[in-house]
Design an enzyme around this catalytic site. Structure first.
Site, PDB file in Angstrom:
ATOM      1  N   ARG A  55       0.849  -1.208   0.000  1.00 36.42           N
ATOM      2  CA  ARG A  55       0.000   0.000   0.000  1.00 36.42           C
ATOM      3  C   ARG A  55       0.877   1.249   0.000  1.00 36.42           C
ATOM      4  NH1 ARG A  55      -4.395  -0.014   4.467  1.00 36.42           N
ATOM      5  NH2 ARG A  55      -5.079   1.780   3.241  1.00 36.42           N
ATOM      6  N   VAL A  89      -4.908   6.726   5.196  1.00 31.52           N
ATOM      7  CA  VAL A  89      -3.532   6.659   5.703  1.00 31.52           C
ATOM      8  C   VAL A  89      -2.539   7.110   4.639  1.00 31.52           C
ATOM      9  CG1 VAL A  89      -4.002   4.900   7.451  1.00 31.52           C
ATOM     10  CG2 VAL A  89      -3.431   4.167   5.126  1.00 31.52           C
ATOM     11  N   HIS A 105      -6.810   7.630  11.452  1.00 28.47           N
ATOM     12  CA  HIS A 105      -6.467   6.199  11.367  1.00 28.47           C
ATOM     13  C   HIS A 105      -4.980   6.006  11.151  1.00 28.47           C
ATOM     14  CE1 HIS A 105     -10.867   5.045  10.185  1.00 28.47           C
ATOM     15  NE2 HIS A 105     -10.735   5.350  11.456  1.00 28.47           N
ATOM     16  N   CYS A 132      13.828  -0.545  16.297  1.00 22.68           N
ATOM     17  CA  CYS A 132      13.425   0.843  16.591  1.00 22.68           C
ATOM     18  C   CYS A 132      14.672   1.720  16.649  1.00 22.68           C
ATOM     19  CB  CYS A 132      12.709   0.872  17.943  1.00 22.68           C
ATOM     20  SG  CYS A 132      12.483   2.545  18.582  1.00 22.68           S
ATOM     21  N   ALA A 212     -15.439  12.246  -7.002  1.00 23.23           N
ATOM     22  CA  ALA A 212     -14.871  13.348  -6.206  1.00 23.23           C
ATOM     23  C   ALA A 212     -14.117  14.359  -7.061  1.00 23.23           C
ATOM     24  CB  ALA A 212     -13.947  12.767  -5.137  1.00 23.23           C
TER      25      ALA A 212
HETATM   26  N1  APR Z   1     -15.535   9.648  -5.792  1.00 19.83           N
HETATM   27  C1  APR Z   1     -16.268   9.780  -4.651  1.00 19.83           C
HETATM   28  N2  APR Z   1     -16.608   8.739  -3.842  1.00 19.83           N
HETATM   29  C2  APR Z   1     -16.165   7.531  -4.203  1.00 19.83           C
HETATM   30  C3  APR Z   1     -15.393   7.300  -5.371  1.00 19.83           C
HETATM   31  C4  APR Z   1     -15.077   8.433  -6.173  1.00 19.83           C
HETATM   32  N3  APR Z   1     -14.342   8.325  -7.283  1.00 19.83           N
HETATM   33  N4  APR Z   1     -15.121   5.978  -5.459  1.00 19.83           N
HETATM   34  C5  APR Z   1     -15.694   5.399  -4.381  1.00 19.83           C
HETATM   35  N5  APR Z   1     -16.327   6.320  -3.636  1.00 19.83           N
HETATM   36  C6  APR Z   1     -17.060   6.131  -2.375  1.00 19.83           C
HETATM   37  C7  APR Z   1     -17.815   4.813  -2.312  1.00 19.83           C
HETATM   38  O1  APR Z   1     -19.139   4.975  -2.806  1.00 19.83           O
HETATM   39  C8  APR Z   1     -17.815   4.537  -0.805  1.00 19.83           C
HETATM   40  O2  APR Z   1     -18.969   5.108  -0.187  1.00 19.83           O
HETATM   41  O3  APR Z   1     -16.105   6.087  -1.350  1.00 19.83           O
HETATM   42  C9  APR Z   1     -16.567   5.252  -0.285  1.00 19.83           C
HETATM   43  C10 APR Z   1     -15.452   4.305   0.100  1.00 19.83           C
HETATM   44  O4  APR Z   1     -15.910   3.551   1.202  1.00 19.83           O
HETATM   45  P1  APR Z   1     -14.893   2.553   1.918  1.00 19.83           P
HETATM   46  O5  APR Z   1     -14.218   1.737   0.880  1.00 19.83           O
HETATM   47  O6  APR Z   1     -15.662   1.884   3.024  1.00 19.83           O
HETATM   48  O7  APR Z   1     -13.762   3.516   2.545  1.00 19.83           O
HETATM   49  P2  APR Z   1     -13.855   4.335   3.900  1.00 19.83           P
HETATM   50  O8  APR Z   1     -15.260   4.847   4.137  1.00 19.83           O
HETATM   51  O9  APR Z   1     -12.769   5.355   3.857  1.00 19.83           O
HETATM   52  O10 APR Z   1     -13.486   3.236   5.019  1.00 19.83           O
HETATM   53  C11 APR Z   1     -13.381   3.729   6.342  1.00 19.83           C
HETATM   54  O11 APR Z   1     -12.585   1.567   7.052  1.00 19.83           O
HETATM   55  O12 APR Z   1     -11.281  -0.243   6.630  1.00 19.83           O
HETATM   56  C12 APR Z   1     -11.369   0.905   7.386  1.00 19.83           C
HETATM   57  O13 APR Z   1      -9.573   2.116   8.211  1.00 19.83           O
HETATM   58  C13 APR Z   1     -10.244   1.818   7.029  1.00 19.83           C
HETATM   59  O14 APR Z   1     -10.253   4.208   6.906  1.00 19.83           O
HETATM   60  C14 APR Z   1     -10.939   3.046   6.467  1.00 19.83           C
HETATM   61  C15 APR Z   1     -12.315   2.951   7.060  1.00 19.83           C
HETATM   62 ZN    ZN Z   2      11.341   1.926  20.515  1.00 21.58          ZN
END
Ligand code: APR
Ligand code: ZN
Length: 225
Positions: A55, A89, A105, A132, A212
């Site tokens: 990642r 992240v 996070h 470390c 977005a």
């Molecule tokens: N433009 C706007 N929105 C988008 C796009 C895009 N191009 N592509 C995807 N999305 C939206 C999806 O519709 C979805 O609602 O982004 C969202 C992504 O959702 P997740 O994959 O669940 O990501 P997130 O909400 O950031 O997850 C929250 O979960 O796994 C943990 O720590 C991890 O920070 C993460 C947290």
């Molecule tokens: Zn240490």
């Protein structure tokens, strides 16, 4: 005007970083219990380091998109005080020029010692053999918040959301708490900007749907007048 923006993986999707819960998202290809929990790390630190090394490599090879760049523009406004809270992240907000970014996070580009708690800039590749740099313990980990751990800066974040004139959530499915619950603390206007309605869409007064890279620059140009 005080604005708090909360971003999720959707804001970095068009930079090629993928999301978690969309079709072929990260959690459809990896078992989060193996790579994103303290138990998984204790069981197989090499697997977890290789997951975050991949990642981190993707992040280094990616570039901020027009949504990151538009959000960074708000910092230049004298009329708006923006606090950018991210669940992501990656460091794309910083590389786009955003100043006070709060990584609730954690951050891929930072490393943490599980023994002494010190943090430093992560090398591109981390391994269980690393020591470390502060206490020499062989206890280094990515400075990211795993499931079951406490997100960073929550008192500061909840205070900022409660005091904001506008709370905007961008690119998050609102499936993970406490981030998904922040909208309940908002006392001002609320806006959800996402590809599609999130799990908490009905908690927002206003919505803008679409990619977005289109919706965020449009919204920023409107609030910057
Ligand atoms: N433009 C706007 N929105 C988008 C796009 C895009 N191009 N592509 C995807 N999305 C939206 C999806 O519709 C979805 O609602 O982004 C969202 C992504 O959702 P997740 O994959 O669940 O990501 P997130 O909400 O950031 O997850 C929250 O979960 O796994 C943990 O720590 C991890 O920070 C993460 C947290
Ligand atoms: Zn240490």
């Amino acid at each position: 005007m005080k604005i708090v923006v909360l971003t999720g993986a959707g804001v970095s999707a068009e930079s090629g970083l993928g999301t978690f819960r969309d079709k072929d998202g990260l959690w459809t290809r990896y078992d989060l219990n193996e790579v994103a929990t303290p138990e998984g790390f204790a069981r197989d630190p090499a697997l977890v380091h290789s997951f975050y090394n991949a990642r981190r490599r993707n992040c280094i090879d990616s570039t901020p998109n027009s949504a990151h760049n538009a959000l960074a523009l708000i910092d230049k406004s004298n009329a708006i005080n923006v606090i950018l809270v991210t669940q992501n992240v990656d460091d794309l907000h910083e590389r786009a020029g955003s100043k006070n970014v709060i990584h609730m996070h954690g951050a891929l580009m930072r490393a943490l010692c599980a023994d002494c708690g010190k943090r430093w800039d992560a090398p591109d590749e981390m391994s269980p053999d690393d020591h470390c740099p502060h206490c020499q313990a062989q206890a280094t980990r990515p400075d990211v918040v795993w499931f079951g751990e406490v997100p960073y800066a929550m008192p500061q974040i909840t205070e900022a959301v409660a005091a904001a004139d506008l709370f905007v959530a961008i690119g998050t499915s609102a499936e993970v708490y406490p981030a998904a619950g922040l909208v309940e603390l908002a006392r001002g206007e609320t806006l959800e900007i996402n590809l599609e309605p999130s799990a908490r869409a009905n908690a927002f007064a206003a919505h803008r749907f679409g990619p977005a890279t289109e919706t965020v620059p449009q919204w920023v140009s409107e609030i910057m007048g």
